[in-house]
Design an enzyme around this catalytic site. Sequence first.
Site, PDB file in Angstrom:
ATOM      1  N   THR A 141      44.754  38.618  44.640  1.00 25.74           N
ATOM      2  CA  THR A 141      44.090  39.403  43.611  1.00 25.74           C
ATOM      3  C   THR A 141      44.894  40.669  43.389  1.00 25.74           C
ATOM      4  OG1 THR A 141      42.181  40.862  43.240  1.00 25.74           O
ATOM      5  CG2 THR A 141      42.586  40.193  45.492  1.00 25.74           C
ATOM      6  N   ASN A 142      44.914  41.143  42.145  1.00 20.16           N
ATOM      7  CA  ASN A 142      45.585  42.415  41.853  1.00 20.16           C
ATOM      8  C   ASN A 142      44.714  43.605  42.229  1.00 20.16           C
ATOM      9  OD1 ASN A 142      48.245  42.022  39.995  1.00 20.16           O
ATOM     10  ND2 ASN A 142      46.790  40.386  39.581  1.00 20.16           N
ATOM     11  N   THR A 143      43.461  43.582  41.778  1.00 18.13           N
ATOM     12  CA  THR A 143      42.587  44.747  41.934  1.00 18.13           C
ATOM     13  C   THR A 143      42.447  45.190  43.381  1.00 18.13           C
ATOM     14  OG1 THR A 143      41.314  44.179  39.944  1.00 18.13           O
ATOM     15  CG2 THR A 143      40.243  45.613  41.561  1.00 18.13           C
ATOM     16  N   CYS A 161      46.012  40.673  36.233  1.00 10.82           N
ATOM     17  CA  CYS A 161      44.796  40.102  36.814  1.00 10.82           C
ATOM     18  C   CYS A 161      45.076  38.615  36.927  1.00 10.82           C
ATOM     19  CB  CYS A 161      43.579  40.358  35.941  1.00 10.82           C
ATOM     20  SG  CYS A 161      42.093  39.496  36.508  1.00 10.82           S
ATOM     21  N   THR A 162      44.860  38.068  38.096  1.00 13.44           N
ATOM     22  CA  THR A 162      45.302  36.698  38.350  1.00 13.44           C
ATOM     23  C   THR A 162      44.642  35.673  37.440  1.00 13.44           C
ATOM     24  OG1 THR A 162      43.740  36.726  40.202  1.00 13.44           O
ATOM     25  CG2 THR A 162      46.048  37.017  40.738  1.00 13.44           C
ATOM     26  N   GLU A 163      43.469  36.010  36.870  1.00 14.51           N
ATOM     27  CA  GLU A 163      42.812  35.061  35.968  1.00 14.51           C
ATOM     28  C   GLU A 163      43.386  35.068  34.558  1.00 14.51           C
ATOM     29  OE1 GLU A 163      40.189  35.474  39.347  1.00 14.51           O
ATOM     30  OE2 GLU A 163      40.968  37.029  38.014  1.00 14.51           O
ATOM     31  N   MET A 176      38.674  35.692  44.915  1.00 15.16           N
ATOM     32  CA  MET A 176      38.470  36.836  44.008  1.00 15.16           C
ATOM     33  C   MET A 176      39.253  36.660  42.701  1.00 15.16           C
ATOM     34  SD  MET A 176      38.718  39.756  46.969  1.00 15.16           S
ATOM     35  CE  MET A 176      40.080  38.956  47.849  1.00 15.16           C
ATOM     36  N   GLN A 202      32.586  46.506  43.856  1.00 19.67           N
ATOM     37  CA  GLN A 202      33.550  47.097  42.927  1.00 19.67           C
ATOM     38  C   GLN A 202      32.828  47.908  41.855  1.00 19.67           C
ATOM     39  OE1 GLN A 202      35.688  43.676  41.468  1.00 19.67           O
ATOM     40  NE2 GLN A 202      37.338  43.898  42.981  1.00 19.67           N
TER      41      GLN A 202
END
Length: 230
Positions: A83-85, A197-199, A10, A52
């Site tokens: 993932t953060n979300t 956000c990890t990206e 994710m 989501q």
Amino acid sequence: MKTIGLIGGMSWESSALYYQIINRGIQEKLGGVHSAKSLLYSVDFNEIAILQKEEKWGELGELMIETAQKLEKSGADFIVLCTNTMHKLSDEIEKNVSIPLLHIVDTAAEEIVKHNIKKIGLLGTSFTMEQGFFKDRLLNKHYIQTIIPNEKQRSDIHQIIYNELVKGIISNDSRNIFLEIISDLIDKGAEGIILGCTEIELLVTNEYTEAKLFKTAEIHAKKAIEFSLE
């Protein structure tokens, strides 16, 4: 060494970053050809992203619980949700497994507190920036106030994450949008910036800004190393 249970995919771009940081860190700490004991369950992000968008958090919770339980049954000693979300669902996950979940907000807060920062800017998906699961935990548990971008900026960030970063697309134009938003948050009183956000940390680094950046994926992964060796 404990076995790390990673819930990934994710997106897979950030999961690869977790895997790299964790294994390099273990090798640095233990030497030789050591690597982490880990189990990675990688979900199909397309399925997650649709749910989501449709705000079907109940179904997402069921998916995350099922995944965490599979990791526990396979021998994981603790869970790392990459993932953060999806930490919006951390309480549900914790209630349905008997092993610990290493929470990304708590690991980030630990680093922020070390720098004596009381007010922080938050970048992430619209879910992370606008909903309470990240900001409220920072405030209520760690006494850290959060500043978020304005509505237009939040929309720009969200679109760049889902249309570019999760696909591995790195654009200078998008980086400049992020840098302008970071500068605006600093002007509004933020003493540092959470890349929530990890990206995002694939796009924004201290090569491009003097702002104090707290890269949640990197911090989270490094804490997983420590936890696995305790």
